[in-house]
Each structure stands twice: as structure tokens, then as C-alpha cells.
Design a protein around this motif. Structure first.
Motif, PDB file in Angstrom:
ATOM      1  N   ILE A  17      -1.742   3.158  -9.265  1.00 25.16           N
ATOM      2  CA  ILE A  17      -1.579   4.569  -9.865  1.00 25.16           C
ATOM      3  C   ILE A  17      -0.826   5.523  -9.123  1.00 25.16           C
ATOM      4  O   ILE A  17      -0.007   6.091  -9.572  1.00 25.16           O
ATOM      5  N   TRP A  18      -1.257   5.788  -7.870  1.00 23.42           N
ATOM      6  CA  TRP A  18      -0.903   6.683  -7.015  1.00 23.42           C
ATOM      7  C   TRP A  18       0.343   6.417  -6.079  1.00 23.42           C
ATOM      8  O   TRP A  18       1.020   7.298  -5.669  1.00 23.42           O
ATOM      9  N   GLY A  19       0.407   5.162  -5.933  1.00 21.12           N
ATOM     10  CA  GLY A  19       1.400   4.686  -4.709  1.00 21.12           C
ATOM     11  C   GLY A  19       0.489   4.471  -3.420  1.00 21.12           C
ATOM     12  O   GLY A  19      -0.733   5.025  -3.359  1.00 21.12           O
ATOM     13  N   ALA A  20       0.842   3.925  -2.477  1.00 25.47           N
ATOM     14  CA  ALA A  20       0.164   3.740  -1.088  1.00 25.47           C
ATOM     15  C   ALA A  20      -0.219   4.960  -0.452  1.00 25.47           C
ATOM     16  O   ALA A  20      -1.395   5.260   0.036  1.00 25.47           O
ATOM     17  N   SER A  21       0.608   6.029  -0.231  1.00 24.62           N
ATOM     18  CA  SER A  21       0.323   7.189   0.558  1.00 24.62           C
ATOM     19  C   SER A  21      -0.703   8.200   0.089  1.00 24.62           C
ATOM     20  O   SER A  21      -1.903   8.300   0.720  1.00 24.62           O
ATOM     21  N   PHE A  22      -0.642   8.374  -1.416  1.00 23.79           N
ATOM     22  CA  PHE A  22      -1.718   9.127  -1.766  1.00 23.79           C
ATOM     23  C   PHE A  22      -2.867   8.438  -2.194  1.00 23.79           C
ATOM     24  O   PHE A  22      -4.079   8.788  -2.239  1.00 23.79           O
ATOM     25  N   GLY A  23      -2.599   7.012  -2.830  1.00 27.09           N
ATOM     26  CA  GLY A  23      -3.733   6.436  -3.125  1.00 27.09           C
ATOM     27  C   GLY A  23      -4.665   6.125  -1.864  1.00 27.09           C
ATOM     28  O   GLY A  23      -5.845   5.910  -2.117  1.00 27.09           O
TER      29      GLY A  23
END
Length: 329
Positions: free
Chosen positions: A298-304
């Protein structure tokens, strides 16, 4: 052991398809709500949640959606963040507030119809109450964090306004087409991540025997060796250890395993503590199997990663609080 292809087709693919449909529903509903101005209507109810946390009223729509579908609720938050209504800090706080409302859904779909009959009314209600208290505590932390950290925040009131030329009157078909286009664009950025991460995770789980070999290499030849000290510290009998270990893999099987022990081997309080310890220890597996693929998708690796750290940290902290309450009581 399954082949790589069978793991991808039988394990990863169904999960990716299911979550894609749910996210698509959430994002699609968010876009339709924007097109028809429904966000403002629903937000009037949700404002009682968003105002104390200094969040825009539109977030209340996503929070309330969690009582129906957690995945759809997250999809709506992702859309709000993508459109610039929320920054990372506000999104994290909204995610934390979501916790209790996501739990409400599980009361009707899992805890009530499944766990309470397995555990019996007394222990079942005690355990469900403990889990409800944990979720509510996390949501209250989110409200407090918003009240402190988002004080004075200003949000773009036009972030979710549909872009239409002046004086253009759009038909129902136009609105549905615009919502559908926006939803497909969002899914195109999410689905590839979902597919890749879920494939990696399920392949890793299929070849988990390598992990056991690694544990043996550092002296842990039996998983019980890592759990025994925890059970001893809490004064739990040895019979609690297998329940904790089973809960690592499947919470429902853990409940089935502990049920016959209630009364003769374990007191109701000890049974609840055992299940809570099992849920605490199983956070690692749950994070790898569900949270990482879902949140990264959903958010991508960084924000996830930020979302996972906050969610897991708060959940672990409040499970420990719940264990302490039952231990002292």
C-alpha cells in the motif's frame, strides 16, 4: 515441499488478488465519495474522532470504513495521502486511530462466532475484552498523539476536490469514469509491489526449514527452549508452552489447544495470559506473513516500514500491559 510455481499460484496469487480487490473497493469508494461530495456528509459523523486528533474531517470516513473492511479503510487513507490531504505524520496518526475500529469488525467475523464458542463464554469474553482493551488503548494513543503533534496543522481544503473545468456540468457517467480512472492509476502503483512482496514472503515461509537450521546453529534446537523462560516467569505450568508454540502458527489452533486445559490445568486468567503470550510471540511471524506484504504494497517500503514499526511497537506494548493486568489481578 511445494515447488516455486505452486507456491506462487496457490499461496501468493490468491492473496494478492483478494487484497487487490479490497483495496480497489476502498480507493474506488473514496474516489466516488469525492466525486459526489459524500466525504463531507460522512465526515460529519467521523469528526468526533478527527477533531480531537487535529485531523481533517475526511479522515473520519476512512476510520469508520475500517469497521466494514480494514483493507478498504487503509486504501482510503492511502488515497488521501496520495492526493496530498495528509502528510506522513498525519497518516501515521490516522493509522493508529484506525486500530480499534478495525478490531470491531473482527468481533463479528472472528472473535464472536469462532473464539468465544471454542474457549467458552467466560474465558472467551475475558480474552475478547483483553483484545478490545488493547485495540482501544492504541487508538487512544493515536488521539493523544494527534492532539499534541498535529496542533496547528493546516490541511489543503481543496486536496480532494475533483478537477473540473469552470461551469462544466458532469454526468453520472463522467463521475464514475473519473473515479474509475483514478482508482486504476492507484492500483497500478500498488499491485506490482503486492505481487513481488507476497511472492518473496510465501517462498520464504515455504522454505522455513532453513530458518530452523539456522536456529540450531546458534544452539536453539527446540523452539520450546525460547518459550520456557517466558512461561516460567509468568508462573504458567508447562502445559502452557505447547499452546504458545501452536499460537505462533495459528491463533485459532492455539485456542483449540488451550480450551481442554481450562479449569483442570489452567485457571481462566492463566488461559488468557497464555493466549496473550502466544499473540505477543507470534507478532514476528504475523509481521512477516501479513504486515510487511500488506503495508509495503500500500505505502511502499519506506513509509510502510514506519507504519509497521509503529503498529507492532504499540501492539507489543499494550499486550504486555494486558498480560501484566491479568498477572497482578
Amino acid at each position: 515441499m511445494q515447488t516455486v510455481v505452486s507456491v506462487l499460484l496457490e499461496e501468493a496469487l490468491p492473496r494478492v488478488v483478494t487484497i487487490t480487490l479490497l483495496i480497489g473497493a476502498g480507493v474506488g469508494l473514496a474516489n466516488l465519495a469525492v466525486e459526489y461530495g459524500l466525504v463531507t456528509v460522512v465526515a460529519r459523523v467521523g469528526r468526533y474522532l478527527t477533531e480531537p486528533a487535529n485531523l481533517p474531517p475526511e479522515v473520519g470516513t476512512a476510520v469508520l470504513t475500517n469497521t466494514v473492511s480494514v483493507t478498504a479503510g487503509y486504501g482510503m487513507l492511502a488515497e488521501f495521502r496520495e492526493e496530498g490531504l495528509l502528510d506522513d505524520r498525519a497518516t501515521l496518526i490516522a493509522v493508529v486511530i484506525n486500530t480499534f475500529f478495525g478490531f470491531v469488525q473482527h468481533i463479528f467475523t472472528y472473535y464472536g462466532p469462532v473464539l468465544v464458542p471454542i474457549l467458552g463464554v467466560q474465558v472467551g469474553l475475558m480474552y475478547v475484552g483483553a483484545r478490545a482493551g488493547i485495540s482501544l488503548g492504541i487508538s487512544l494513543v493515536g488521539l493523544l498523539a494527534g492532539a499534541v503533534l498535529l496542533r496547528g496543522y493546516e490541511y489543503d481544503p481543496h486536496a480532494l476536490d475533483p478537477e473540473t473545468p469552470d461551469e462544466e456540468v458532469r454526468t453520472t457517467r463522467d463521475k464514475f469514469r473519473a473515479a474509475g480512472t483514478s482508482t486504476l492509476e492507484r492500483l497500478r502503483s500498488i499491485v506490482p509491489r503486492l505481487a513481488v512482496v507476497y511472492s518473496v514472503v510465501f517462498l520464504a515461509l515455504e522454505y522455513a526449514d532453513r530458518i530452523l537450521e539456522a536456529l540450531a546453529g546458534v544452539g536453539i534446537t527446540e523452539p520450546a527452549a525460547a518459550v520456557d523462560p517466558i512461561a516460567g516467569l509468568l508462573g504458567l505450568p508447562g502445559a502452557a508452552v505447547p499452546v504458545i508454540l501452536v499460537s505462533l502458527v495459528d491463533p485459532t489452533t492455539g485456542a483449540i489447544t488451550v480450551a481442554p486445559l481450562i479449569g483442570d490445568v489452567l485457571t481462566p486468567d492463566q488461559a488468557v495470559i497464555t493466549l496473550l503470550v502466544g499473540s505477543l510471540v507470534s507478532l514476528t511471524i504475523g509481521t512477516v506473513k501479513r504486515s510487511i506484504p500488506f503495508q509495503f504494497g500500500i505505502w511502499g517500503a519506506s513509509f510502510g516500514t514506519k507504519v509497521i514499526v509503529v503498529n507492532v511497537g504499540l501492539k507489543a506494548a499494550f499486550i504486555l500491559v494486558a498480560i501484566a493486568v491479568f498477572f497482578v489481578a
